[in-house]
Enzyme design. Sequence first.
Site, mmCIF file in Angstrom:
data_model
loop_
_atom_site.group_PDB
_atom_site.id
_atom_site.type_symbol
_atom_site.label_atom_id
_atom_site.label_comp_id
_atom_site.label_asym_id
_atom_site.label_seq_id
_atom_site.Cartn_x
_atom_site.Cartn_y
_atom_site.Cartn_z
ATOM 1 N N GLU A 93 0.841 -1.190 0.000
ATOM 2 C CA GLU A 93 0.000 0.000 0.000
ATOM 3 C C GLU A 93 0.876 1.240 0.000
ATOM 4 O OE1 GLU A 93 -3.784 -1.637 2.511
ATOM 5 O OE2 GLU A 93 -2.519 -0.194 3.513
ATOM 6 N N CYS A 106 3.681 8.698 0.167
ATOM 7 C CA CYS A 106 4.195 7.913 1.292
ATOM 8 C C CYS A 106 4.353 6.481 0.796
ATOM 9 C CB CYS A 106 3.186 7.993 2.442
ATOM 10 S SG CYS A 106 3.576 6.899 3.814
ATOM 11 N N CYS A 113 6.244 -6.016 8.380
ATOM 12 C CA CYS A 113 7.286 -5.362 9.184
ATOM 13 C C CYS A 113 7.551 -6.238 10.389
ATOM 14 C CB CYS A 113 6.778 -3.992 9.640
ATOM 15 S SG CYS A 113 7.957 -3.068 10.650
ATOM 16 N N CYS A 117 5.703 -2.817 16.690
ATOM 17 C CA CYS A 117 5.099 -1.725 17.469
ATOM 18 C C CYS A 117 3.627 -2.058 17.719
ATOM 19 C CB CYS A 117 5.225 -0.390 16.727
ATOM 20 S SG CYS A 117 6.930 0.082 16.446
ATOM 21 N N CYS A 120 0.569 -0.382 15.678
ATOM 22 C CA CYS A 120 0.704 -0.234 14.227
ATOM 23 C C CYS A 120 0.184 -1.468 13.487
ATOM 24 C CB CYS A 120 2.174 0.006 13.890
ATOM 25 S SG CYS A 120 2.461 0.225 12.130
ATOM 26 N N CYS A 334 -1.407 7.178 9.318
ATOM 27 C CA CYS A 334 -0.227 6.562 9.927
ATOM 28 C C CYS A 334 -0.621 5.324 10.716
ATOM 29 C CB CYS A 334 0.423 7.511 10.921
ATOM 30 S SG CYS A 334 1.329 8.791 10.148
HETATM 31 N N1 SAH Z 1 8.953 1.858 10.583
HETATM 32 C C1 SAH Z 1 9.007 3.268 10.444
HETATM 33 C C2 SAH Z 1 8.077 3.841 9.401
HETATM 34 C C3 SAH Z 1 6.666 3.318 9.319
HETATM 35 S S1 SAH Z 1 5.464 3.905 10.446
HETATM 36 C C4 SAH Z 1 8.824 3.938 11.783
HETATM 37 O O1 SAH Z 1 8.558 3.244 12.757
HETATM 38 O O2 SAH Z 1 9.010 5.143 11.881
HETATM 39 C C5 SAH Z 1 5.272 5.618 10.143
HETATM 40 C C6 SAH Z 1 4.897 6.394 11.386
HETATM 41 O O3 SAH Z 1 3.543 6.103 11.816
HETATM 42 C C7 SAH Z 1 5.773 6.084 12.577
HETATM 43 O O4 SAH Z 1 6.062 7.255 13.283
HETATM 44 C C8 SAH Z 1 4.872 5.179 13.380
HETATM 45 O O5 SAH Z 1 5.285 5.069 14.711
HETATM 46 C C9 SAH Z 1 3.554 5.863 13.197
HETATM 47 N N2 SAH Z 1 2.405 5.062 13.568
HETATM 48 C C10 SAH Z 1 2.291 3.730 13.529
HETATM 49 N N3 SAH Z 1 1.073 3.354 13.950
HETATM 50 C C11 SAH Z 1 0.418 4.485 14.252
HETATM 51 C C12 SAH Z 1 -0.897 4.743 14.718
HETATM 52 N N4 SAH Z 1 -1.763 3.758 14.945
HETATM 53 N N5 SAH Z 1 -1.260 6.033 14.904
HETATM 54 C C13 SAH Z 1 -0.387 7.032 14.642
HETATM 55 N N6 SAH Z 1 0.845 6.848 14.201
HETATM 56 C C14 SAH Z 1 1.254 5.585 14.014
#
Ligand code: SAH
Length: 347
Positions: A93, A106, A113, A117, A120, A334
């Site tokens: 995506e 983006c 991944c 986290c 996410c 995000c």
């Molecule tokens: N792996 C990388 C890039 C992908 S995530 C990273 O961790 O930075 C892109 C951004 O979205 C990151 O800052 C991540 O922490 C954030 N993110 C992930 N899940 C989210 C959510 N549910 N709400 C808001 N931001 C989120």
Amino acid sequence: MKLQDLQSMTLEELEEMMSILGEKSFRAKQVFQWLHKHHITKMDEMKNIPHGLRCQLEKIAPLCTLELLQKYESKKDGTTKYLFTLSDHNIIECVLMKYHHGNTVCISSQVGCRMGCQFCASTLEGLIRHLTPGEMLAQVYEIQKDIGERISNIVIMGSGEPLDNFASTIVFIKNITSPLGLTIGQRHITISTCGLVPQMRQLALLQYQITLAVSLHAPNDEIRKKIMPIAKKYSFEELLEACSYYIEQTNRRITFEYALIEGCNDQEEHAKELGQKLKGLLCHINLIPMNEIAERSYKGSSLLHAQHFQAVLQKQGIPVTIRRTLGEDIAAACGQLRRGYLLKQKS
Ligand code: SAH
């Protein structure tokens, strides 16, 4: 010799290949331009390349092509989510955001991944595989073709951890910034990382003028470890040291991403602690009320709460903004990007 795909080669690598094939070196530039300026999808479109060489290229490194599977347009804010099928039938995506300062894409850097986290969606099924540089580039090229307008900004913030796919990410930057390609300036590229310390240091040494965004999401190790497994590998202190090193090497300001999660990391004391830890660092904080995902019970903080958190940081002299959430109604915000589904590869 069989390489991953032709778009994944840098100009230098193409030159080397032409020399091995006994071709004139100017052929490398011609091929590079067909790939990265004209975004061809068939070898035959390379009009000024002899037929014999095109056939050889086909055998050595096929073209990377993405197939558009679905497109979802947000009714709220003009954000568009694209689903593309890769040659092995995996689905990725990416998201187009139209801002007044230009079109931003983006992109994803991996299928799935492995960073885990908790908030996410991209990480729910783990890592399937890295994307090739060609697959990362093709996301931008396909979207540019689709809208018929120039893409001026790239954020590597889709599915995946770009610094876990370091080599592909570097080739991506080289090719997308090339004057023989889209010529996107380094300052128009942002890489977001959950904080892979050794790779951040490695990136610093390259002294690119890109923006590094670090997903912090907590003011200390205790909270960070609860929501981000990577915090168990690299401490908060080690992470901040790597950030200082990055700033030292590049003179670039770091962006810290901070998703506000209700009752977890969004209290006044957390804002105070965060402000103290970041004092004196050349940085900017992006607050974003966490976008909710179905599989987890975490809730995003209210806007009012976010504004209070922002005010506490501002009082300590830390530059901080609340980021507008885009594309929430099409699960393109995000943390909402996910691997669509995997079809079994036809044998
Ligand atoms: N792996 C990388 C890039 C992908 S995530 C990273 O961790 O930075 C892109 C951004 O979205 C990151 O800052 C991540 O922490 C954030 N993110 C992930 N899940 C989210 C959510 N549910 N709400 C808001 N931001 C989120």
